[in-house]
Design a protein around this motif. Sequence first.
Motif, PDB file in Angstrom:
ATOM      1  N   ALA A   1      -5.745  -5.452  10.087  1.00 46.20           N
ATOM      2  CA  ALA A   1      -5.215  -6.536   9.257  1.00 46.20           C
ATOM      3  C   ALA A   1      -3.847  -7.001   9.728  1.00 46.20           C
ATOM      4  CB  ALA A   1      -5.129  -6.081   7.799  1.00 46.20           C
ATOM      5  N   GLY A   2      -3.081  -6.123  10.371  1.00 43.11           N
ATOM      6  CA  GLY A   2      -1.754  -6.486  10.835  1.00 43.11           C
ATOM      7  C   GLY A   2      -0.730  -6.601   9.727  1.00 43.11           C
ATOM      8  N   THR A   3      -1.013  -6.031   8.556  1.00 43.56           N
ATOM      9  CA  THR A   3      -0.103  -6.124   7.424  1.00 43.56           C
ATOM     10  C   THR A   3      -0.389  -4.998   6.452  1.00 43.56           C
ATOM     11  OG1 THR A   3       0.641  -7.529   5.591  1.00 43.56           O
ATOM     12  CG2 THR A   3      -1.670  -7.676   6.216  1.00 43.56           C
ATOM     13  N   LEU A   4       0.591  -4.705   5.581  1.00 43.67           N
ATOM     14  CA  LEU A   4       0.420  -3.739   4.509  1.00 43.67           C
ATOM     15  C   LEU A   4       0.368  -4.423   3.155  1.00 43.67           C
ATOM     16  CD1 LEU A   4       1.540  -1.940   6.913  1.00 43.67           C
ATOM     17  CD2 LEU A   4       2.477  -0.458   5.147  1.00 43.67           C
TER      18      LEU A   4
ATOM     19  N   ILE B   1      -8.074   0.232  -5.319  1.00 41.88           N
ATOM     20  CA  ILE B   1      -7.649   0.228  -3.919  1.00 41.88           C
ATOM     21  C   ILE B   1      -8.868   0.232  -2.994  1.00 41.88           C
ATOM     22  CG2 ILE B   1      -6.471   1.588  -2.150  1.00 41.88           C
ATOM     23  CD1 ILE B   1      -4.616   0.048  -3.970  1.00 41.88           C
ATOM     24  N   ALA B   2      -9.916   0.955  -3.364  1.00 38.68           N
ATOM     25  CA  ALA B   2     -11.137   0.959  -2.549  1.00 38.68           C
ATOM     26  C   ALA B   2     -11.729  -0.438  -2.467  1.00 38.68           C
ATOM     27  CB  ALA B   2     -12.160   1.934  -3.135  1.00 38.68           C
ATOM     28  N   VAL B   3     -11.759  -1.146  -3.595  1.00 43.60           N
ATOM     29  CA  VAL B   3     -12.280  -2.518  -3.594  1.00 43.60           C
ATOM     30  C   VAL B   3     -11.379  -3.434  -2.769  1.00 43.60           C
ATOM     31  CG1 VAL B   3     -12.759  -4.511  -5.060  1.00 43.60           C
ATOM     32  CG2 VAL B   3     -13.438  -2.226  -5.805  1.00 43.60           C
ATOM     33  N   THR B   4     -10.075  -3.266  -2.889  1.00 42.01           N
ATOM     34  CA  THR B   4      -9.133  -4.174  -2.217  1.00 42.01           C
ATOM     35  C   THR B   4      -9.120  -3.974  -0.708  1.00 42.01           C
ATOM     36  OG1 THR B   4      -7.733  -4.213  -4.191  1.00 42.01           O
ATOM     37  CG2 THR B   4      -6.733  -4.895  -2.104  1.00 42.01           C
TER      38      THR B   4
ATOM     39  N   MET C   1      -5.486  10.537   2.852  1.00 44.34           N
ATOM     40  CA  MET C   1      -5.696   9.181   2.339  1.00 44.34           C
ATOM     41  C   MET C   1      -4.807   8.176   3.064  1.00 44.34           C
ATOM     42  SD  MET C   1      -5.138   7.733  -1.530  1.00 44.34           S
ATOM     43  CE  MET C   1      -6.463   8.709  -2.214  1.00 44.34           C
ATOM     44  N   GLY C   2      -3.542   8.532   3.275  1.00 41.42           N
ATOM     45  CA  GLY C   2      -2.651   7.632   4.007  1.00 41.42           C
ATOM     46  C   GLY C   2      -3.139   7.363   5.421  1.00 41.42           C
TER      47      GLY C   2
ATOM     48  N   VAL D   1       0.837  -1.200   0.000  1.00 38.38           N
ATOM     49  CA  VAL D   1       0.000   0.000   0.000  1.00 38.38           C
ATOM     50  C   VAL D   1       0.875   1.255   0.000  1.00 38.38           C
ATOM     51  CG1 VAL D   1      -1.854   1.223   1.182  1.00 38.38           C
ATOM     52  CG2 VAL D   1      -1.814  -1.266   1.185  1.00 38.38           C
ATOM     53  N   LEU D   2       1.983   1.222   0.740  1.00 42.52           N
ATOM     54  CA  LEU D   2       2.908   2.352   0.707  1.00 42.52           C
ATOM     55  C   LEU D   2       3.526   2.518  -0.676  1.00 42.52           C
ATOM     56  CD1 LEU D   2       4.769   2.086   4.136  1.00 42.52           C
ATOM     57  CD2 LEU D   2       2.746   3.421   3.534  1.00 42.52           C
ATOM     58  N   PHE D   3       3.739   1.409  -1.370  1.00 41.93           N
ATOM     59  CA  PHE D   3       4.245   1.467  -2.737  1.00 41.93           C
ATOM     60  C   PHE D   3       3.256   2.193  -3.647  1.00 41.93           C
ATOM     61  CE2 PHE D   3       4.306  -0.461  -6.990  1.00 41.93           C
ATOM     62  CZ  PHE D   3       5.584  -0.140  -7.384  1.00 41.93           C
TER      63      PHE D   3
END
Length: 415
Positions: A182-185, A263-266, A171-172, A127-129
Motif C-alpha cells: 500500500a505504501g502507507t500506514l 482491522i481485519a476488514v480494513t 500481528m505487527g 495502524v501503529l496508533f
Amino acid sequence: MGVTLADFGRDPLGITIVKAVFLFLFLSLGVVFGVWFERKLISRMQNRIGPNRAGPFGILQSVADAIKMGLKEDLLPNTVDKVLYLLAPVIMVVPAFVAFSIVPFGPKVWMFGHQTPLQLVDLPVAVLFMLAMGAISLYGVVLAGWSSRSPYALLGGLRSAAQVVSYEIAMGLSFVAVFIFAGTLSTSEIVNAQTSLWYGVMLLPSFLVYVVCMFGEAARIPFDLPEGEGELVGGFQTEYSSSLKFALIMMGEYLHTFTASGIAVTLFLGGWRAPFPISLWAGANDGWWPMLWFFIKFALTFCFVIWVRASLPRVRYDQLMSLGWKVLIPVNLGWILLVAAVRTITQSPGTVSIALGAVIAVGVLAIWMRFDTVGQRRREARKAQADAEFEELGEEPTAGGFPVPPLDLPHYHGR
C-alpha cells in the motif's frame, strides 16, 4: 470516492461530535447485541435454545445482565491497592474505544451540508496508533493482577502480558506486507489501495497469520489463557466481583474483538468497498451504501470468531507461546523478505533489483530450511523420548507420574 489524509481535520466541531457519539453508541450497543448474538449462535450450533425469556427472542438478556452487574454490591478487598485496583478496568476499556476511531466506515458523504469522510480520525501512522492502544490496554491487565495482591491474579496478569506481547509482535509483522504494497500506514489510503484486489487474497499468508494473532491478542478461544479458570481460578480478574468493574473488564475484552474484526476488514478484506459482483454496480462504492458492505463484512468476521469458539478447545500455555514465538514470527519474517523481493523486482526491474530480489529469496529459503531442520530434529527427539518413556513405564500406572491408587475393578463394579 476515495478518501485521503488531506480530507481529515477540516470537519466542523458539530460533525466531529456526531461521529464520535455514533462510534461510542455503535461500540456500546454492539457489545450488548454481540453478547446476545454470540449466545444464540453458539446455542444453535450446540442444538440448544439459548436466551429466550427476557424480551423477544431473548434480546434483552444482555441488557438484564448489564443492569444486574451495575447494581450488584461492589466489594473491595481490604488488601488491594485501591487506586490501581479501580483504575485498571478503565485503562482496559478506554484504549479499546479509542483504537476503533481509525477504522473507516465508508467514503466521503454529505452530512448537514458538509462533505466529510465516514471515519472519525486518520493518521499517517494510523495502524501503529491502533497497536499502541492495544499495548496501553495491556497495562490494565497487569495492574488488575498486581493491585489485587493475590497470587492467582498476579500470575494471571503476568501470563496475560506475556501472551499479548508475543502475539502483538506477530500481528505487527503481519501488517508489514500490507504496508509494503500500500505504501502507507493510513487506514483510509490502505482501503483505497484495495480497489482492484483485496490484500486478504493477494497477501494470503499475512492474512492467515493475522487471523491466528487476532485470537491470541484478543484472548479468545482457543487462546483464552488469561481466563483459564481451571488453572488460575479466574485469571487477572479473580478479585473483581461481578460488579461494574467486572463489567468494564468484560467490555474491554469484547471491544478488543470488535477492533480486531474491524482491522481485519480494513486491511485485508477491502474495507468498505463492495465485494464482487456487487462492485460491478457503478454506485456500489458511493454515498452511504459502503457502510452497509462494511457492516456485512464486520458481522461475518465476528461470526467466524464465534464459530471458532464453539469448535476448538483451549490449548496449553506452552503450545500458545511456542506457536507465537517459534512459528508465527519466523514465518512472518520469511514472508516479509519474499514480499519485499517481489515488490522490488516489480517496481524497478533491472539488474540491481533482480540481484537484490535473488539475495532476499535466498534469505527466505535459508530461514525456512533453518527452522524446518530444527523442527524436524525436535520432532524426532520428542518421538524418541516418548518411545523410551513408554518402554520404561510398561504397565505400571504410577511410574513417572502422579501417584494414582490402583483400582480394584471387580470390587468397584460390585459396589
